[in-house]
Write a protein that holds these residues in place. Structure first.
Motif, PDB file in Angstrom:
ATOM      1  N   LYS A 187      46.173 -16.514 -10.451  1.00 54.02           N
ATOM      2  CA  LYS A 187      45.944 -16.049 -11.818  1.00 54.02           C
ATOM      3  C   LYS A 187      44.922 -14.907 -11.853  1.00 54.02           C
ATOM      4  N   ARG A 188      43.917 -15.029 -10.997  1.00 49.44           N
ATOM      5  CA  ARG A 188      42.911 -13.971 -10.980  1.00 49.44           C
ATOM      6  C   ARG A 188      43.491 -12.660 -10.468  1.00 49.44           C
ATOM      7  N   ALA A 191      45.454 -11.245 -13.215  1.00 48.47           N
ATOM      8  CA  ALA A 191      44.543 -10.661 -14.209  1.00 48.47           C
ATOM      9  C   ALA A 191      43.989  -9.322 -13.727  1.00 48.47           C
ATOM     10  N   GLN A 195      44.514  -5.798 -15.448  1.00 44.05           N
ATOM     11  CA  GLN A 195      43.360  -4.952 -15.766  1.00 44.05           C
ATOM     12  C   GLN A 195      43.542  -3.538 -15.215  1.00 44.05           C
ATOM     13  N   GLN A 373      46.155 -10.509 -20.520  1.00 45.42           N
ATOM     14  CA  GLN A 373      44.962 -10.626 -19.670  1.00 45.42           C
ATOM     15  C   GLN A 373      43.982 -11.638 -20.245  1.00 45.42           C
ATOM     16  N   SER A 374      43.766 -11.588 -21.577  1.00 44.21           N
ATOM     17  CA  SER A 374      42.848 -12.553 -22.200  1.00 44.21           C
ATOM     18  C   SER A 374      43.370 -13.980 -22.048  1.00 44.21           C
ATOM     19  N   ALA A 376      45.278 -15.033 -19.593  1.00 43.62           N
ATOM     20  CA  ALA A 376      45.087 -15.409 -18.184  1.00 43.62           C
ATOM     21  C   ALA A 376      43.634 -15.777 -17.914  1.00 43.62           C
ATOM     22  N   GLN A 377      42.708 -14.985 -18.465  1.00 49.67           N
ATOM     23  CA  GLN A 377      41.291 -15.310 -18.285  1.00 49.67           C
ATOM     24  C   GLN A 377      40.946 -16.650 -18.927  1.00 49.67           C
ATOM     25  N   CYS A 380      42.233 -19.319 -16.666  1.00 43.54           N
ATOM     26  CA  CYS A 380      41.362 -19.456 -15.484  1.00 43.54           C
ATOM     27  C   CYS A 380      40.065 -20.170 -15.845  1.00 43.54           C
TER      28      CYS A 380
END
Length: 389
Positions: A187-188, A191, A195, A373-374, A376-377, A380
């Motif tokens: 996931k990171r 992300a 980004q 992205q938000s 995914a963050q 995480c």
């Protein structure tokens, strides 16, 4: 050790505070045998020296001409004891004469050494008492420490049993943590990729904005040029029309002058014909002939001037024709330029609309990727919190 020398006032104060004995300054300035023996005996009692009344052969063995001094056992023992004490306190050269025949400076020096040693002894005793007081409860503290060690060993055994019973659960949890860590890394990475894409989109948007700003600048320049050309187009016909009117007025005046000159020329020709007829019919005299010749010359010069004026009129008429042709060409070029300006403005409007559509599309794409992205963050972070809990 010479720095340990104490003044007489300090010695008097020390004796009063330590022993409760008051001595006079005169006794220190002119010490006697009895005075120093009594003071030294008091110091020796504080140092714990006993049996000073017993004879000491070693104390009297180093004396020269001992028969001149009083063979007092107490004095000899006091001398020996004090000499042994102050030998390492800055007075290594104490002699028996310092007791039986004391001097002011020597006595002050010996008393200073004894005072310093007694102060150090008192300080050492205080420290010893403090250390002894601290060491009294050492056995109790040792027993408490041993009891604590036994309790800790028992707790370690219990923890070992608990760990052995939960070993299977720990392995399963470790596998789960490993899987979650892999998911978190994936996931990171996603992300990070999102980004990077968002950064690239931002860069593209900035470049497109710069292109739009450049197009706006060019469009403003073209509009200024269009305004200038329109201004010129507005002013040019008026100026050309005014010039044309001036030229026509001038041409009309020249035509009138030409008509007048032609009329004068015809009149002169007629007068010349009359003169010729008169010359044929009459026999002119020399003077009349001369005058007639002058008139003819003047008429010829006027005729030449008239011909020159006619040439000028013809050239001016040709210039007027060329000016009219130029006016027509300028009108055609202005019309063509207006058509080009209209076409360019239409093209720029289409380009601006296209860029705006591209900008809105990229903005929507950026918003969607930012949202992903938000999310995914957030996922995480939730996974991390769940792992930590």
């Amino acid at each position: 050790m010479a720095s340990n020398k104490i003044s007489e006032e300090d010695i008097i104060s020390f004796m009063r505070n330590m022993f409760g004995v008051s001595i006079a300054r005169d006794q220190l300035q002119a010490p006697t045998k009895d005075f120093v023996v009594g003071v030294y005996a008091r110091f020796l009692s504080e140092f714990g020296v006993e049996n000073v009344s017993q004879p000491d052969i070693m104390a009297t063995s180093g004396m020269d001409n001992i028969e001149r001094y009083e063979t007092n056992i107490i004095v000899a023992n006091i001398y020996k004891s004090v000499a042994n004490i102050v030998v390492n306190a800055g007075v290594p050269d104490m002699s028996f004469a310092d007791v039986v025949q004391p001097k002011r400076l020597r006595t002050q020096r010996i008393l200073s050494a004894l005072c310093c040693l007694l102060l150090k002894l008192t300080e050492i005793e205080e420290r010893f008492n403090q250390m002894q007081a601290k060491c009294i409860d050492l056995p109790v503290r040792r027993q408490a420490v041993e009891q604590r060690i036994r309790e800790l060993r028992r707790a370690v055994e219990e923890k070992s049993m608990y760990l052995s019973s939960n070993k299977a659960k720990t392995e399963a949890t470790a596998h789960e943590l490993k899987a979650l860590a892999e998911t978190y890394e994936r996931k990171r990475s996603e992300a990070d990729a999102l980004q990077d894409e968002s950064r690239a989109l931002k860069t593209t948007i900035l470049s497109q904005r710069e292109a739009l700003s450049e197009i706006d600048v060019e469009l403003s320049k073209l509009r200024e040029e269009i305004q200038e050309l329109d201004h010129k187009l507005v002013k040019s016909p008026e100026r050309i029309q005014a010039d044309t009117q001036d030229k026509e007025t001038e041409l009309e005046s020249k035509r009138n002058e030409k008509k007048k000159l032609e009329k004068q020329y015809m009149e002169l020709i007629r007068s010349l014909d009359h003169l010729k007829e008169g010359c044929k019919s009459l026999t002119p005299s020399l003077e009349t002939f001369t005058e007639a010749f002058k008139d003819i010359e003047s008429i010829r010069s006027e005729c030449e001037k008239l011909s020159e004026n006619k040439v000028l009129l013809n050239s001016r008429e040709e210039k007027m024709k060329s000016l009219k042709v130029q006016m027509k060409e300028q009108e055609k070029s202005c019309h063509t330029l207006r058509q080009q300006i209209a076409g360019n403005e239409k093209t720029f409007q289409q380009q601006i609309q296209t860029l705006k559509q591209l900008n809105s599309g990229m903005k929507n794409d950026l918003d969607s990727k930012t949202k992903n992205q938000s999310e995914a963050q957030k996922f995480c972070l939730e996974e991390r919190l769940r792992l930590e809990s």
